[in-house]
Design a protein around this motif. Structure first.
Motif, PDB file in Angstrom:
ATOM      1  N   ILE A  85       0.817  -1.211  -0.254  1.00 35.97           N
ATOM      2  CA  ILE A  85       0.060  -0.052  -0.015  1.00 35.97           C
ATOM      3  C   ILE A  85       0.858   1.244  -0.020  1.00 35.97           C
ATOM      4  O   ILE A  85       0.392   2.088  -0.713  1.00 35.97           O
ATOM      5  N   GLU A  86       2.121   1.103   0.776  1.00 43.86           N
ATOM      6  CA  GLU A  86       2.917   2.486   0.731  1.00 43.86           C
ATOM      7  C   GLU A  86       3.427   2.446  -0.740  1.00 43.86           C
ATOM      8  O   GLU A  86       3.995   3.668  -1.009  1.00 43.86           O
ATOM      9  N   ALA A  87       3.532   1.289  -1.323  1.00 48.32           N
ATOM     10  CA  ALA A  87       4.357   1.394  -2.659  1.00 48.32           C
ATOM     11  C   ALA A  87       3.450   2.291  -3.802  1.00 48.32           C
ATOM     12  O   ALA A  87       3.679   2.480  -4.870  1.00 48.32           O
ATOM     13  N   GLY A  88       1.997   2.468  -3.221  1.00 52.04           N
ATOM     14  CA  GLY A  88       1.111   3.026  -4.333  1.00 52.04           C
ATOM     15  C   GLY A  88       0.040   2.145  -4.632  1.00 52.04           C
ATOM     16  O   GLY A  88      -0.778   2.622  -5.722  1.00 52.04           O
ATOM     17  N   LEU A  89      -0.062   1.007  -4.437  1.00 51.98           N
ATOM     18  CA  LEU A  89      -1.105   0.029  -4.819  1.00 51.98           C
ATOM     19  C   LEU A  89      -2.507   0.124  -4.019  1.00 51.98           C
ATOM     20  O   LEU A  89      -2.543   0.827  -2.920  1.00 51.98           O
ATOM     21  N   SER A  90      -3.620  -0.024  -4.596  1.00 50.08           N
ATOM     22  CA  SER A  90      -4.864   0.005  -3.875  1.00 50.08           C
ATOM     23  C   SER A  90      -4.965  -1.230  -3.073  1.00 50.08           C
ATOM     24  O   SER A  90      -4.205  -2.101  -3.165  1.00 50.08           O
ATOM     25  N   LEU A  91      -5.936  -0.807  -2.175  1.00 47.06           N
ATOM     26  CA  LEU A  91      -6.188  -1.923  -1.176  1.00 47.06           C
ATOM     27  C   LEU A  91      -6.645  -3.260  -1.980  1.00 47.06           C
ATOM     28  O   LEU A  91      -5.862  -4.414  -1.666  1.00 47.06           O
TER      29      LEU A  91
END
Length: 317
Positions: free
Chosen positions: A181-187
Motif C-alpha cells: 500500500i505504501e508503494a502505491g497499490l490500491s487495497l
C-alpha cells in the motif's frame, strides 16, 4: 457354538448393510429418471428462455448423482443450522467442496459401521478370547462410538491446526500489505499481490486472500468480502484488521497509516506472545524432568555408591 453364533452375527450384519446400500441406490436410480442427462433436461425445460442463456453445466459426476447424494440424504440432518455449523467448520478446516457436508456425514456413518465389524472379527475367529458375551457388546458399542465421533475429532484438529498456521503467518502478511500500500497499490491490488506472494510459503493464507479478491472482482461489496475473510480464518487478528480497513474506508482516513500502526501493534503482540511462551517453558519442563531426567541422573550418581555399600555389607556378613 459361541464361535458359530458370533460368525453368524457378523454375516447377518454384513448382509443387512449390503442390502440397505443396494436397495437405496437401486431405488434412487429407478425413481430419479435416467441420471444426470434427464435431470438436466428437465431443469432446462422448466426454465424460462432468459434463464436458459445463463445456465451453466454442473460439475457433478454420475457417482455423486446416483450414489453419493441418495445415501447422503439418509444421514445429512434436515436442520439448516446444523448444516451451516458443520459447513462453517469445514470451510475453516480448508474443505470448501460442494459435497463436503455430505461426505462428512457419510464418513461418520461408514466408520460407525466399519469399526464394529472390525472389532468383532477377533471374537469370531477365536471365541475363547472372552468368557462373557457382554464384553463383545461393550467392544461393539465403543467401536461404534469411536467411529461416529472420529470425523468430528479430525475436523476439530484440522481446524485448530489451520487456525494456528494462519495466526503464525499473519504478521508477515500484514507487513507485506503495508509495503504494497505504501508503494502505491490500491487495497484490492495489494490483497491480490500479497496472496500471490504467499503462494509458496502459505497456501492456506494465499487461498483466503485470493478468494476475497475474487469475491470483490465478482461484484461483492468490499466490506462483505473482508468480513467473510475474517469469518473463514476465524482469527482475532484478522477481525481487527478488517475492522480497521472498514473504519478507514468509512471515515476517509489513510489506510497506510492505519495499517502501519496496526502492524506495529501486531509486532509487539508477537514479541509478547513469544516472551509468554518462554516464561511458561520452565513450568512445562518440570514434569518431564521429574519423570525422565531425574531418575536417570540418580541412577548414574547413586548407582556406583549403592553397589559399593552393598558389597561392603555382604563382605562383612
Amino acid at each position: 457354538m459361541f464361535g458359530g453364533i458370533s460368525l453368524s452375527i457378523v454375516i447377518m450384519v454384513c448382509l443387512f448393510v449390503l442390502t440397505v446400500i443396494v436397495v437405496t441406490t437401486l431405488g434412487s436410480w429407478l425413481f430419479s429418471g435416467q441420471g444426470t442427462v434427464d435431470r438436466r433436461l428437465r431443469e432446462i425445460q422448466g426454465l424460462a428462455p432468459a434463464e436458459k442463456k445463463t445456465l451453466k453445466p454442473t460439475q457433478e459426476g454420475p457417482f455423486k448423482v446416483k450414489w453419493l447424494k441418495p445415501v447422503a440424504n439418509l444421514v445429512v440432518p434436515d436442520d439448516k443450522w446444523k448444516q451451516s455449523r458443520i459447513r462453517a467448520s469445514l470451510v475453516r478446516a480448508g474443505h470448501r467442496g460442494e459435497q463436503a457436508v455430505s461426505i462428512f456425514y457419510l464418513s461418520k456413518l461408514f466408520l460407525a459401521l466399519l469399526l464394529p465389524l472390525l472389532a468383532i472379527i477377533p471374537f469370531a475367529i477365536d471365541p475363547l478370547l472372552v468368557d462373557d458375551r457382554m464384553w463383545i457388546v461393550v467392544a461393539l458399542v465403543v467401536a461404534a462410538v469411536l467411529g461416529f465421533f472420529s470425523p468430528d475429532l479430525y475436523l476439530h484438529h484440522k481446524e485448530q491446526a489451520r487456525r494456528q498456521h494462519l495466526a503464525e503467518v499473519f504478521p508477515d502478511v500484514l507487513d507485506l500489505l503495508v509495503v504494497c500500500i505504501e508503494a502505491g497499490l490500491s487495497l484490492d491490488a495489494a490483497i491480490k499481490r500479497v496472496g500471490e506472494e504467499f503462494r509458496h510459503s502459505s497456501v492456506d493464507m494465499s487461498d483466503e486472500l485470493l478468494l476475497a479478491t475474487l469475491e470483490i472482482r465478482a461484484g461483492k461489496a468490499r466490506n462483505e468480502s473482508l468480513k467473510a475473510l475474517a469469518e473463514r480464518t476465524d482469527l482475532d487478528e484478522m477481525q481487527s484488521l478488517v475492522s480497521i480497513l472498514i473504519q478507514a474506508e468509512h471515515f476517509g482516513t489513510s489506510i497506510a497509516d492505519a495499517l502501519r500502526e496496526h502492524a506495529d501493534d501486531m509486532r509487539d503482540l508477537r514479541i509478547q506472545n513469544a516472551r509468554e511462551k518462554a516464561a511458561k517453558l520452565p513450568v512445562k519442563m518440570a514434569l518431564p524432568i521429574l519423570l525422565f531426567i531425574f531418575p536417570a541422573l540418580f541412577l548414574v550418581i547413586l548407582g556406583p555408591a549403592a553397589i559399593q555399600i552393598y558389597t561392603g555389607f555382604v563382605g562383612k556378613m
